[in-house]
Design a protein around this motif. Sequence first.
Motif, PDB file in Angstrom:
ATOM      1  N   THR A   1       0.772  -1.213  -0.083  1.00 56.66           N
ATOM      2  CA  THR A   1      -0.040  -0.008  -0.003  1.00 56.66           C
ATOM      3  C   THR A   1       0.890   1.141   0.066  1.00 56.66           C
ATOM      4  N   MET A   2       1.768   1.122   0.724  1.00 53.96           N
ATOM      5  CA  MET A   2       2.909   2.310   0.755  1.00 53.96           C
ATOM      6  C   MET A   2       3.368   2.549  -0.682  1.00 53.96           C
ATOM      7  N   ARG A   3       3.831   1.476  -1.163  1.00 58.60           N
ATOM      8  CA  ARG A   3       4.291   1.656  -2.689  1.00 58.60           C
ATOM      9  C   ARG A   3       3.210   2.340  -3.702  1.00 58.60           C
TER      10      ARG A   3
ATOM     11  N   MET B   1      -7.497   7.450   2.654  1.00 54.27           N
ATOM     12  CA  MET B   1      -7.561   8.367   3.512  1.00 54.27           C
ATOM     13  C   MET B   1      -6.323   8.708   4.565  1.00 54.27           C
ATOM     14  N   TYR B   2      -6.318   8.508   5.721  1.00 53.42           N
ATOM     15  CA  TYR B   2      -5.236   8.753   6.527  1.00 53.42           C
ATOM     16  C   TYR B   2      -4.394   7.675   7.080  1.00 53.42           C
ATOM     17  N   ASN B   3      -4.173   6.760   6.165  1.00 49.17           N
ATOM     18  CA  ASN B   3      -3.544   5.384   6.619  1.00 49.17           C
ATOM     19  C   ASN B   3      -2.146   5.539   7.132  1.00 49.17           C
ATOM     20  N   PHE B   4      -1.186   6.413   6.554  1.00 47.96           N
ATOM     21  CA  PHE B   4       0.087   6.571   6.692  1.00 47.96           C
ATOM     22  C   PHE B   4       0.222   8.057   7.358  1.00 47.96           C
ATOM     23  N   GLY B   5       1.637   8.083   8.028  1.00 46.91           N
ATOM     24  CA  GLY B   5       2.268   9.153   8.326  1.00 46.91           C
ATOM     25  C   GLY B   5       2.994   9.790   7.272  1.00 46.91           C
ATOM     26  N   ASN B   6       2.261  10.440   6.243  1.00 49.44           N
ATOM     27  CA  ASN B   6       3.164  11.069   4.936  1.00 49.44           C
ATOM     28  C   ASN B   6       3.875  12.331   5.218  1.00 49.44           C
ATOM     29  N   GLN B   7       5.203  12.417   4.852  1.00 54.31           N
ATOM     30  CA  GLN B   7       5.901  13.503   4.934  1.00 54.31           C
ATOM     31  C   GLN B   7       6.581  13.732   3.742  1.00 54.31           C
ATOM     32  N   TYR B   8       6.911  15.184   3.490  1.00 51.40           N
ATOM     33  CA  TYR B   8       7.859  15.663   2.336  1.00 51.40           C
ATOM     34  C   TYR B   8       8.622  16.590   2.681  1.00 51.40           C
ATOM     35  N   GLU B   9       9.666  16.781   1.713  1.00 53.70           N
ATOM     36  CA  GLU B   9      10.595  17.832   1.925  1.00 53.70           C
ATOM     37  C   GLU B   9      10.871  18.301   0.588  1.00 53.70           C
ATOM     38  N   ILE B  10      11.045  19.556   0.239  1.00 53.49           N
ATOM     39  CA  ILE B  10      11.175  19.954  -0.948  1.00 53.49           C
ATOM     40  C   ILE B  10      12.638  20.881  -0.963  1.00 53.49           C
ATOM     41  N   SER B  11      13.413  20.756  -1.866  1.00 56.47           N
ATOM     42  CA  SER B  11      14.670  21.245  -2.012  1.00 56.47           C
ATOM     43  C   SER B  11      14.945  21.853  -3.432  1.00 56.47           C
TER      44      SER B  11
ATOM     45  N   VAL C   1       9.960  12.083  -0.119  1.00 56.79           N
ATOM     46  CA  VAL C   1       8.707  11.793   0.249  1.00 56.79           C
ATOM     47  C   VAL C   1       8.820  10.498   1.231  1.00 56.79           C
ATOM     48  N   ARG C   2       8.300  10.883   2.517  1.00 61.77           N
ATOM     49  CA  ARG C   2       8.289   9.291   3.341  1.00 61.77           C
ATOM     50  C   ARG C   2       6.970   9.198   3.885  1.00 61.77           C
ATOM     51  N   SER C   3       6.690   7.671   3.769  1.00 65.85           N
ATOM     52  CA  SER C   3       5.374   7.164   4.301  1.00 65.85           C
ATOM     53  C   SER C   3       5.876   6.226   5.212  1.00 65.85           C
ATOM     54  N   SER C   4       5.170   6.300   6.720  1.00 67.72           N
ATOM     55  CA  SER C   4       5.453   5.585   7.775  1.00 67.72           C
ATOM     56  C   SER C   4       4.371   4.937   8.382  1.00 67.72           C
TER      57      SER C   4
ATOM     58  N   ARG D   1       3.545   1.789  11.413  1.00 67.72           N
ATOM     59  CA  ARG D   1       3.895   0.731  12.335  1.00 67.72           C
ATOM     60  C   ARG D   1       5.495   0.382  12.280  1.00 67.72           C
ATOM     61  N   GLY D   2       6.339   1.341  12.205  1.00 68.36           N
ATOM     62  CA  GLY D   2       7.675   0.900  12.162  1.00 68.36           C
ATOM     63  C   GLY D   2       8.188   0.629  10.719  1.00 68.36           C
ATOM     64  N   GLN D   3       7.530   0.748   9.740  1.00 74.71           N
ATOM     65  CA  GLN D   3       7.954   0.723   8.517  1.00 74.71           C
ATOM     66  C   GLN D   3       7.957   2.054   7.875  1.00 74.71           C
ATOM     67  N   THR D   4       9.105   2.245   7.051  1.00 77.87           N
ATOM     68  CA  THR D   4       8.972   3.623   6.592  1.00 77.87           C
ATOM     69  C   THR D   4       9.573   3.709   5.052  1.00 77.87           C
ATOM     70  N   LEU D   5       8.847   4.164   3.971  1.00 69.81           N
ATOM     71  CA  LEU D   5       9.160   3.916   2.630  1.00 69.81           C
ATOM     72  C   LEU D   5       9.677   5.534   2.184  1.00 69.81           C
ATOM     73  N   GLU D   6      10.923   5.684   1.809  1.00 68.51           N
ATOM     74  CA  GLU D   6      11.400   6.963   1.659  1.00 68.51           C
ATOM     75  C   GLU D   6      11.766   6.949  -0.258  1.00 68.51           C
ATOM     76  N   SER D   7      11.216   8.066  -0.733  1.00 68.66           N
ATOM     77  CA  SER D   7      11.378   8.260  -2.443  1.00 68.66           C
ATOM     78  C   SER D   7      11.829   9.482  -2.558  1.00 68.66           C
ATOM     79  N   LYS D   8      12.956   9.395  -3.289  1.00 64.86           N
ATOM     80  CA  LYS D   8      13.747  10.668  -3.624  1.00 64.86           C
ATOM     81  C   LYS D   8      13.397  10.905  -5.249  1.00 64.86           C
ATOM     82  N   ILE D   9      12.661  12.241  -5.596  1.00 65.88           N
ATOM     83  CA  ILE D   9      12.394  12.394  -6.858  1.00 65.88           C
ATOM     84  C   ILE D   9      12.982  13.712  -7.249  1.00 65.88           C
ATOM     85  N   LEU D  10      13.551  13.829  -8.510  1.00 63.66           N
ATOM     86  CA  LEU D  10      14.109  15.011  -9.159  1.00 63.66           C
ATOM     87  C   LEU D  10      12.911  15.372 -10.395  1.00 63.66           C
ATOM     88  N   ALA D  11      12.505  16.405 -10.170  1.00 63.29           N
ATOM     89  CA  ALA D  11      11.695  16.970 -11.310  1.00 63.29           C
ATOM     90  C   ALA D  11      12.703  18.027 -12.206  1.00 63.29           C
TER      91      ALA D  11
END
Length: 174
Positions: free
Chosen positions: A42-44, A65-75, A122-125, A127-137
């Motif tokens: 589901t995180m994928r 809906m609000y399944n995961f703790g989704n965070q993002y950072e932009i640089s 982008v990070r989605s967490s 129950r102890g699992q965190t998927l982190e994706s780094k994307i360049l536009a």
Amino acid sequence: MADAKSTPKRPDVFFVAIVVSVATVSVWLLLMPFYPAIARMTMRRFHLTTDSFALWAIQAPVPAMYNFGNQYEISDLPDGLITPVLDSTRPRYINHFPTRLLTFANGRYSLCHEGRHCYLTVRSSYRGQTLESKILARPLGEGRYEWIRQSSEFVDLSDQSPDLPELTFPEVLQ
């Protein structure tokens, strides 16, 4: 009383299909806390990194809906290029699909309208699992850009958090 010939009623196929799909989605959501593989799939899906379109499409009825703790950072700079003296970037939280920052019109416009590179982490967490994706536009010109996924992997963030000092109370409060 005359007995009229009654024909047996057929089951409503569409009703059965709706009940089966609702039951399937319910089982999926109920099993997610107990089976990490379901949470990872589901995180994928939320990061648009599923192994196939079919697997992504099968999960489409599952509510986002609000399944995961989704965070993002932009640089404007790639991760690790420089180490700032005062790190003012903090992750922000976002609901639903965190990659919509680059896929929906208003987010895409605000990040890429100046024709500069945009690095999105982008990070989605869950129950102890965190998927982190780094994307360049990367801008291509004429308001278009290319989405380049630099990485998408499950990470362990427990070793990256700073150790907090143990609280000590005065003798009066102990």
